[in-house]
Write an enzyme that holds these catalytic residues in place. Sequence first.
Site, mmCIF file in Angstrom:
data_model
loop_
_atom_site.group_PDB
_atom_site.id
_atom_site.type_symbol
_atom_site.label_atom_id
_atom_site.label_comp_id
_atom_site.label_asym_id
_atom_site.label_seq_id
_atom_site.Cartn_x
_atom_site.Cartn_y
_atom_site.Cartn_z
ATOM 1 N N MET A 1 -44.221 -30.132 93.321
ATOM 2 C CA MET A 1 -44.362 -31.208 92.785
ATOM 3 C C MET A 1 -43.536 -30.616 90.909
ATOM 4 O O MET A 1 -43.237 -31.835 89.960
ATOM 5 C CB MET A 1 -45.175 -32.390 92.438
ATOM 6 C CG MET A 1 -45.071 -33.004 93.186
ATOM 7 S SD MET A 1 -46.043 -33.937 93.045
ATOM 8 C CE MET A 1 -47.946 -33.380 92.996
ATOM 9 N N GLY A 2 -42.746 -29.479 91.423
ATOM 10 C CA GLY A 2 -42.233 -29.486 89.519
ATOM 11 C C GLY A 2 -43.323 -29.404 88.531
ATOM 12 O O GLY A 2 -45.024 -28.779 88.390
ATOM 13 N N THR A 3 -43.965 -30.775 87.873
ATOM 14 C CA THR A 3 -44.714 -31.301 87.184
ATOM 15 C C THR A 3 -44.924 -30.636 85.890
ATOM 16 O O THR A 3 -45.252 -29.385 85.153
ATOM 17 C CB THR A 3 -45.915 -31.133 88.078
ATOM 18 O OG1 THR A 3 -45.350 -31.471 89.186
ATOM 19 C CG2 THR A 3 -47.217 -32.035 87.411
ATOM 20 N N THR A 4 -45.268 -31.442 85.166
ATOM 21 C CA THR A 4 -46.269 -31.623 84.220
ATOM 22 C C THR A 4 -47.312 -32.779 84.437
ATOM 23 O O THR A 4 -47.036 -33.986 84.289
ATOM 24 C CB THR A 4 -45.911 -32.049 82.355
ATOM 25 O OG1 THR A 4 -44.382 -31.093 82.706
ATOM 26 C CG2 THR A 4 -46.873 -31.496 81.061
#
EC number: 3.4.25.1
Lengths: 175, 274
Positions: free
Chosen positions: A11-14
């Site tokens: 999810m890549g994600t932050t």
Amino acid sequence: MDLNLDAPHSMGTTIIGVTYNGGVVLGADSRTSTGMYVANRASDKITQLTDNVYVCRSGSAADSQVVSDYVRYFLHQHTIQLGQPATVKVSANLIRMLAYNNKNMLQTGLIVGGWDKYEGGKIYGIPLGGTVVEQPFAIGGSGSSYLYGFFDQAWKENMTKEEAEVSILISMLMP
Amino acid sequence: MSQSSVDVPPKGGFSFDLCKRNDMLTQKGLKAPSFLKTGTTIVGLIFKDGVILGADTRATEGPIVADKNCEKIHYMAPNIYCCGAGTAADTEAVTDMVSSQLRLHRYQTGRDSRVITALTLLKKHLFSYQGHVSAALVLGGVDITGPHLHTIYPHGSTDTLPFATMGSGSLAAMSVFEAKYKEGLTRDEGIKLVAEAICSGIFNDLGSGSNVDICVITKGNKEYLRNYMEPNPRTYVSSKGYSFTKKTEVLLTKITPLSEKVEIVEVAGEAMEE
């Protein structure tokens, strides 16, 4: 640039969770990527576990979905047996049990946030190995590296809801 | 290899009889046939009254087109269809399996199947195989709670979207959707957009080709438009046909029917006696 469309969806994600004086605010971006391709630009990484507890998911999309599905199911049973809403601590511990006992096979970092009548608003971070840490604010996901410095400077105790939301919005704009 | 003079019925399970021979052949340089993948462009979108699914019809085996007109839109339930990309055997098997499970579930509950049920069954199965079942699916249908469209990835993660594309041609098809999709499309607009997205995959992706299949699902009704569009017809067909020189001479022709026609007379009312 290798476009490997068979790569597992990560999810890549932050993801961010912040407590404030009335509860918690959770934030997440909405990109799911397979390698370099954006598979879903509108994913919902904040998933509901119960009426009062939500979880932010990061890492492998499949693993985090399966873990949150199981925990939602356990919490539902727990709520029925207990006769009152589940606490955030119980939700976090259920996630931690799954994450720790299956640490060799799962690759997901989660932030559990919610409100219950005993402890108020609480945030629990559950990173890769299955540790559970109660924190006043938590950041996670691959994009969180850029936020350590920001939150060090911006976070303070007993923020209002607006202040908490603004700090999350600003951090989402970082690369 | 094995010396058996009597035909013993197979005991079941994997038969290792040919492993030694296959090994010997690979050592001599023979390459084993690769999996039949579907290359593929599959799409789905939600329109005003329901869901439209679309797919191309080319199945590839490495660089060769194994099937020029295969069916990639699989039946799951009367109100739910599923497009499959990835290894053809995996998509067929997993959609057939879940379709049967859904039917049993319908008998048990007495209700029409819901899309989310199919979604959960598929995601459970795919997750438990940790991505080794190479099936990437676009699942769409209309149930009592409304129209739904989901994508399911081989590792078991799912997404719920208003429009979705999968397969090697997904980038080409997604570019069409991103440019032209809007909410509340009519049936004709939706079909036109889906056909355009699939054509974009057919012409720009080597793994997709041949014809466009479309499936329109609305409340209480479904239309499976097989070969809705055929943008790749065979243009130069020889009218003479082929003729091969006769190699062997025919000495005698005899036709023997395979089974005798017997008449069955039903004797009414007699129960079996011990």
